[in-house]
Enzyme design. Sequence first.
Site, mmCIF file in Angstrom:
data_model
loop_
_atom_site.group_PDB
_atom_site.id
_atom_site.type_symbol
_atom_site.label_atom_id
_atom_site.label_comp_id
_atom_site.label_asym_id
_atom_site.label_seq_id
_atom_site.Cartn_x
_atom_site.Cartn_y
_atom_site.Cartn_z
ATOM 1 N NE ARG A 194 17.998 -127.417 64.959
ATOM 2 C CZ ARG A 194 18.081 -127.079 63.854
ATOM 3 N NH1 ARG A 194 17.221 -126.827 62.555
ATOM 4 N NH2 ARG A 194 18.844 -128.219 62.912
ATOM 5 N NE ARG A 230 21.577 -130.690 58.306
ATOM 6 C CZ ARG A 230 21.329 -130.665 59.892
ATOM 7 N NH1 ARG A 230 21.854 -131.224 60.775
ATOM 8 N NH2 ARG A 230 20.201 -129.564 59.336
ATOM 9 N NE ARG A 259 17.630 -130.349 51.989
ATOM 10 C CZ ARG A 259 17.201 -129.836 52.903
ATOM 11 N NH1 ARG A 259 15.623 -129.746 53.128
ATOM 12 N NH2 ARG A 259 17.523 -129.391 53.701
ATOM 13 N NE ARG A 285 16.966 -131.321 62.550
ATOM 14 C CZ ARG A 285 16.528 -130.899 61.962
ATOM 15 N NH1 ARG A 285 15.730 -130.131 61.390
ATOM 16 N NH2 ARG A 285 17.359 -131.184 60.322
ATOM 17 C CE LYS A 326 16.191 -124.636 55.032
ATOM 18 N NZ LYS A 326 17.546 -124.769 55.128
HETATM 19 P P1 AP5 Z 1 15.328 -123.778 61.559
HETATM 20 O O1 AP5 Z 1 14.471 -122.647 62.106
HETATM 21 O O2 AP5 Z 1 15.990 -124.291 62.660
HETATM 22 O O3 AP5 Z 1 16.621 -123.589 60.404
HETATM 23 P P2 AP5 Z 1 16.278 -124.394 59.386
HETATM 24 O O4 AP5 Z 1 16.574 -123.944 58.337
HETATM 25 O O5 AP5 Z 1 14.627 -125.153 59.156
HETATM 26 O O6 AP5 Z 1 17.059 -125.083 60.014
HETATM 27 P P3 AP5 Z 1 17.559 -127.459 59.487
HETATM 28 O O7 AP5 Z 1 18.911 -127.449 60.092
HETATM 29 O O8 AP5 Z 1 16.343 -127.725 59.993
HETATM 30 O O9 AP5 Z 1 17.127 -127.285 57.659
HETATM 31 P P4 AP5 Z 1 18.008 -128.437 57.163
HETATM 32 O O10 AP5 Z 1 17.381 -128.113 55.997
HETATM 33 O O11 AP5 Z 1 19.667 -128.727 57.733
HETATM 34 O O12 AP5 Z 1 17.117 -129.345 57.737
HETATM 35 P P5 AP5 Z 1 15.381 -130.108 57.329
HETATM 36 O O13 AP5 Z 1 14.451 -130.370 58.364
HETATM 37 O O14 AP5 Z 1 14.611 -129.833 56.110
HETATM 38 O O15 AP5 Z 1 16.916 -121.908 63.293
HETATM 39 C C1 AP5 Z 1 18.313 -122.927 63.157
HETATM 40 C C2 AP5 Z 1 18.742 -122.584 64.499
HETATM 41 O O16 AP5 Z 1 18.790 -121.045 64.637
HETATM 42 C C3 AP5 Z 1 17.260 -122.550 66.312
HETATM 43 O O17 AP5 Z 1 17.994 -122.686 67.271
HETATM 44 C C4 AP5 Z 1 16.237 -121.095 65.573
HETATM 45 O O18 AP5 Z 1 15.984 -120.799 67.179
HETATM 46 C C5 AP5 Z 1 17.944 -120.123 65.396
HETATM 47 N N1 AP5 Z 1 17.053 -119.260 64.791
HETATM 48 C C6 AP5 Z 1 16.400 -119.304 63.624
HETATM 49 N N2 AP5 Z 1 16.318 -118.025 62.844
HETATM 50 C C7 AP5 Z 1 16.836 -117.097 63.680
HETATM 51 C C8 AP5 Z 1 17.215 -115.808 63.614
HETATM 52 N N3 AP5 Z 1 16.726 -114.372 62.821
HETATM 53 N N4 AP5 Z 1 18.329 -115.417 64.991
HETATM 54 C C9 AP5 Z 1 18.746 -115.672 65.235
HETATM 55 N N5 AP5 Z 1 18.501 -117.581 65.606
HETATM 56 C C10 AP5 Z 1 17.510 -117.874 65.114
HETATM 57 O O19 AP5 Z 1 15.937 -131.523 56.479
HETATM 58 C C11 AP5 Z 1 16.420 -132.542 57.649
HETATM 59 C C12 AP5 Z 1 17.060 -133.737 56.759
HETATM 60 O O20 AP5 Z 1 16.224 -133.990 55.779
HETATM 61 C C13 AP5 Z 1 18.362 -133.540 55.104
HETATM 62 O O21 AP5 Z 1 19.753 -133.303 55.851
HETATM 63 C C14 AP5 Z 1 18.172 -134.611 54.270
HETATM 64 O O22 AP5 Z 1 18.662 -135.222 54.806
HETATM 65 C C15 AP5 Z 1 16.336 -134.515 54.777
HETATM 66 N N6 AP5 Z 1 15.946 -133.586 53.482
HETATM 67 C C16 AP5 Z 1 14.754 -133.291 53.456
HETATM 68 N N7 AP5 Z 1 14.249 -132.137 53.126
HETATM 69 C C17 AP5 Z 1 15.067 -132.583 52.087
HETATM 70 C C18 AP5 Z 1 14.805 -133.155 50.410
HETATM 71 N N8 AP5 Z 1 13.967 -132.338 49.275
HETATM 72 N N9 AP5 Z 1 15.452 -133.706 49.579
HETATM 73 C C19 AP5 Z 1 16.328 -134.663 49.904
HETATM 74 N N10 AP5 Z 1 16.586 -134.821 51.545
HETATM 75 C C20 AP5 Z 1 15.922 -133.941 52.479
#
Ligand code: AP5
Length: 216
Positions: free
Chosen positions: A128, A172, A89, A161, A14
Amino acid sequence: MLNIVLMGPPGAGKGTQAKRIVASYNIPHISTGDMFREAIKAQTPLGKLAQSYIEKGHLVPDDVTIGLVKERLSQPDCANGYLLDGFPRTIPQAEALEILSKEINRPVTHVVDIEVEKQELIRRISGRRVCKCCGAPYHIVTMKPAKDGICNICGGDLIQRKDDNEEALNIRLDHYVKDTKPLLDFYQKKNLLHTFDGTVGADELLNELKKLFKEN
Ligand code: AP5
């Protein structure tokens, strides 16, 4: 008008796609995860609260998260559209977004769901690294920076992270299945859902997304 919601499990890509999309379209990237991490870095009251949930892999409570997004969507840079990454979410968050987006006259136009299977998610998350300064994501095998440990974009140090460990990742993934997956049905019923295979290369996926945004 592009009012986009980007969905998918942790590690689906994402953040990677969000950064590419906003570089092509003049809309702000609103990542609740990034906003929480900024608040944690600054150790604000919100940051301290969010930290206690995020580092264990749990979701931050809905009222806190909805309040944060409400404030962000009311900023003038959302007047021409927005890209929400990681919000909503939960069903209550999706219901709140219905109201908030109507209040600013920007109802959601596209819900993009990026699908990747569990083994690949684990491989991506465990490898990552993210920039300490700008948050840009890399991977130690598949998306290496030009210079080891250094961000291509801003020159910041790359770090792992705190929630990218096996225990937090399992929690998660459980939250994704239990709390977030039901949103796919919610948005399917509204004819807003577009599902993409997230295992293709990041550039190829961006091209597919651009085709979608052009069509609609
Ligand atoms: P990356 O692009 O970093 O993936 P991502 O989907 O953004 O993963 P996240 O772990 O950031 O998602 P998340 O939803 O757990 O975290 P968030 O920060 O939103 O890619 C991942 C890896 O794959 C990288 O190494 C990249 O290089 C590689 N990659 C990407 N695309 C690729 C491809 N096509 N091919 C090969 N490799 C690839 O949330 C974190 C925390 O915040 C949550 O757990 C929660 O506690 C809190 N939080 C956030 N939003 C909310 C909400 N709405 N409600 C409640 N809590 C929330």
